[in-house]
Write a protein that holds these residues in place. Sequence first.
Motif, short mmCIF file in Angstrom:
data_model
loop_
_atom_site.label_atom_id
_atom_site.label_comp_id
_atom_site.label_asym_id
_atom_site.label_seq_id
_atom_site.Cartn_x
_atom_site.Cartn_y
_atom_site.Cartn_z
N ALA A 1 0.80 -1.39 -0.04
CA ALA A 1 0.01 -0.08 0.05
C ALA A 1 0.66 1.41 -0.19
N ILE A 2 0.21 2.55 -0.62
CA ILE A 2 1.01 3.65 -0.64
C ILE A 2 0.22 4.41 0.65
N LEU A 3 1.12 4.94 1.46
CA LEU A 3 0.54 5.65 2.47
C LEU A 3 0.09 7.11 2.36
N SER A 4 -0.85 7.77 2.78
CA SER A 4 -1.24 9.11 2.80
C SER A 4 -1.29 9.50 4.25
N HIS A 5 -0.22 10.63 4.52
CA HIS A 5 -0.49 10.86 6.22
C HIS A 5 -1.39 12.05 6.49
N ASP A 6 -2.24 11.78 7.34
CA ASP A 6 -3.10 12.97 8.08
C ASP A 6 -2.04 14.01 8.56
N PHE A 7 -2.62 15.31 8.62
CA PHE A 7 -1.68 16.28 9.50
C PHE A 7 -1.66 15.90 11.10
N SER A 8 -2.77 14.96 11.35
CA SER A 8 -2.60 14.75 12.95
C SER A 8 -1.50 13.17 13.00
N GLU A 9 -1.12 13.47 14.08
CA GLU A 9 -0.33 12.22 14.46
C GLU A 9 -1.38 10.91 14.96
N THR A 10 -2.57 11.27 15.50
CA THR A 10 -3.00 10.18 15.95
C THR A 10 -4.69 9.84 15.28
N ILE A 11 -4.89 10.98 14.79
CA ILE A 11 -6.58 11.06 14.30
C ILE A 11 -6.85 11.35 12.87
N PHE A 12 -7.91 10.90 12.42
CA PHE A 12 -8.29 11.41 10.96
C PHE A 12 -8.89 12.96 10.95
N THR A 13 -8.18 13.75 10.44
CA THR A 13 -8.62 15.24 10.76
C THR A 13 -8.87 15.96 9.30
N THR A 14 -8.30 15.27 8.24
CA THR A 14 -8.31 16.23 6.93
C THR A 14 -8.66 15.06 5.87
N ALA A 15 -9.78 15.72 5.27
CA ALA A 15 -10.44 15.13 4.20
C ALA A 15 -9.46 14.99 2.84
N VAL A 16 -9.58 14.04 2.03
CA VAL A 16 -8.68 13.83 0.85
C VAL A 16 -9.69 13.93 -0.41
N SER A 17 -8.91 14.74 -1.40
CA SER A 17 -9.84 15.00 -2.75
C SER A 17 -9.82 13.35 -3.11
N SER A 18 -11.05 13.30 -3.69
CA SER A 18 -11.19 11.80 -4.29
C SER A 18 -11.10 11.94 -5.89
N GLU A 19 -10.43 12.95 -6.29
CA GLU A 19 -10.07 12.82 -8.01
C GLU A 19 -9.36 11.62 -8.18
N ALA A 20 -8.20 11.32 -7.52
CA ALA A 20 -7.45 10.30 -8.12
C ALA A 20 -7.95 8.77 -7.67
N TYR A 21 -9.09 8.76 -7.55
CA TYR A 21 -9.55 7.35 -6.98
C TYR A 21 -10.98 6.84 -7.67
N ASN A 22 -10.73 5.63 -7.82
CA ASN A 22 -11.83 4.91 -8.18
C ASN A 22 -12.80 4.18 -7.40
N ALA A 23 -12.46 4.33 -6.01
CA ALA A 23 -13.36 3.90 -4.80
C ALA A 23 -12.81 4.48 -3.67
N ILE A 24 -13.55 4.79 -2.65
CA ILE A 24 -13.15 5.21 -1.45
C ILE A 24 -13.90 4.35 -0.27
N CYS A 25 -13.01 3.98 0.76
CA CYS A 25 -13.97 3.44 1.93
C CYS A 25 -13.31 4.25 3.17
N LEU A 26 -14.38 4.61 3.75
CA LEU A 26 -14.23 5.46 4.83
C LEU A 26 -14.58 4.67 6.14
N GLY A 27 -14.01 4.66 7.18
CA GLY A 27 -14.38 4.21 8.61
C GLY A 27 -13.82 3.28 9.36
#
Length: 507
Positions: A298-324
């Motif tokens: 997997a390729i990692l995309s780091h959130d700005f936070s050390e510990t939690i999800f705080t920053t939404a990601v643009s969906s442009e590059a993706y064919n599907a997204i899983c959130l949760g």
Amino acid sequence: MKVFSQRQIKELENYTIENEPIAAIDLMERAAKKVAATIIKHYDNSRGIIVFAGPGNNGGDALATARLLALENYKVEVYLFNPNDHLSADCEANKQRLDTLANISFNEVTSKFQPPQLNNDDIIIDGLFGIGLNKPLSGGFAALVQFINTAAVEVIAIDMPSGLFCNDNSDNDKRNIIRATRTITFHSPKLSQLLVDNQEYIGKLEVVDIGLSEEKSKELYSDFEIVEAEQVAAMIKSRNAFGHKGSFGHALLIAGHYGMAGAAVLAAKASLRSGLGKLTLHTPIKNNDILQTAIPEAILSHDFSETIFTTAVSSEAYNAICLGPGLGKEPDTALAVLEQLQMSKKAPLVVDADALNILGEHKSWLQELPPATILTPHPAEFRRIQSGSTDAFTHLVDAQTLAQRLNIIVILKGHYTAICAPNGKTFFNPTGNSGMATAGSGDVLSGIITSLLAQQYSPLEASLLGVYFHGLAGDLAQADLEEECLIASDIIKYLPLAFKQLKYFHK
Ligand SMILES: NC(=O)C1=CN([C@@H]2O[C@H](COP(=O)(O)OP(=O)(O)OC[C@H]3O[C@@H](n4cnc5c(N)ncnc54)[C@H](OP(=O)(O)O)[C@@H]3O)[C@@H](O)[C@H]2O)[C@@H](O)CC1
Ligand SMILES: Nc1ncnc2c1ncn2[C@@H]1O[C@H](COP(=O)(O)OP(=O)(O)O)[C@@H](O)[C@H]1O
Ligand SMILES: [K+]
């Protein structure tokens, strides 16, 4: 396989009688032969058989079964309950047919009932009421059901446990429903037999074919279907021999609060094991080392936070997204989930676990779900987002309504997971076992469905195939490892075998 209502089963029965053609009494005999054969398969004739028959055709089946078992040298005692001095024609005919047999003790109860003495290894056959039940049981029948339920013997219900309706039992009086060890039902499962609440009445379900018209079955429309292997196997796309990783989809997985990186690992691995070309995993910084080590693919995309999800990601590059999966519910995460929903209008979306719990705390945000989003709640998550009820039938109806209202797919997880489509149809999944009731199984499912979405399966195909495939991998794992020993990672291990089995099916 369609799941028919009481009215449709009657229609199917009448059509078969007229068009096979077959006399109603002969159809009853065919049904009783199947019941008797099932009983003979499970129990030898050292067991005493006590038959409780009602005044309708369910009682007729029970009387015919009594006769067939007596002919196989079972010791049979029959109680026919006829309080209104009226039996259906075929029940009456089967009562007459018992007259010729000497080794049956026959009792017709019109008013007072003297309960028989039961031995521990006796078997009760419940033929009081089947699909013709038209109101909750009360009075003498309720007392009889309570007597049967307190007896310490096995109970075999014909077609339905008496007192249980085919569909909605939310207002039924649960004390007055037979608690069977086994239910032998005709043609196809009834809706109530698929719902978790009713398992204590149904026991082990066996479906027997009684030769009802296939032609009419095909013609009748039902909102409810049980998914079949051929149906999902036919959905599997062949892989282009010249394909590259870009051909098989790029998925984005937003998962793994610090301390819950395992959820991200499970969903990620499951997605990669289900045909996905490329995966980006968006996760808090502190998860970096564990995720890079656990899933080098997997390729990692780091959130700005050390510990939690705080920053939404643009969906442009993706064919599907899983959130949760394993996301946590911190206030900043909740806001990022809202933003992510608003930014995910392009790629198909799976919303699971804590993202669902956040929607439960902010119900108005449900409106933000893009059309065709797939929600994957287990019953507690569904209760939080939608339904105050704990009743499985109400859950199902609420899930169907939500799917239609928001034009989304709701996957209500459990045994016979229900996939509720936006057009009002619901598909029940037959694969899976209680070994999968183990932490992390749901994350595996989200990964699989996201992977299929990224590979251009439609949201409904991804849901039907993904849920079936997940359950099949669980069943294959269970066959080798036993239910008790299964963990979520085992489901991933068995995905290749499950895929192979499904593909083989289609050849
Ligand atoms: N499908 C098929 O192809 C085949 C189906 N077959 C069999 O037929 C069964 C259905 O038979 P069914 O329609 O006669 O109805 P059943 O369940 O016996 O009950 C009706 C009777 O119960 C009564 N009654 C109802 N509720 C009541 C209550 N709360 N309290 C008291 N009474 C109550 C009702 O009385 P009523 O209200 O009409 O006065 C009526 O007398 C089906 O389950 C299967 O076993 C097979 O034989 C052949 C192939
Ligand atoms: N008894 C069972 N029979 C069939 N499938 C089951 C059973 N118990 C659990 N599962 C499946 O396992 C998964 C569990 O999901 P979930 O409850 O979200 O787990 P977690 O949150 O721990 O990942 C669901 O897909 C569910 O359908
Ligand atoms: K019954």
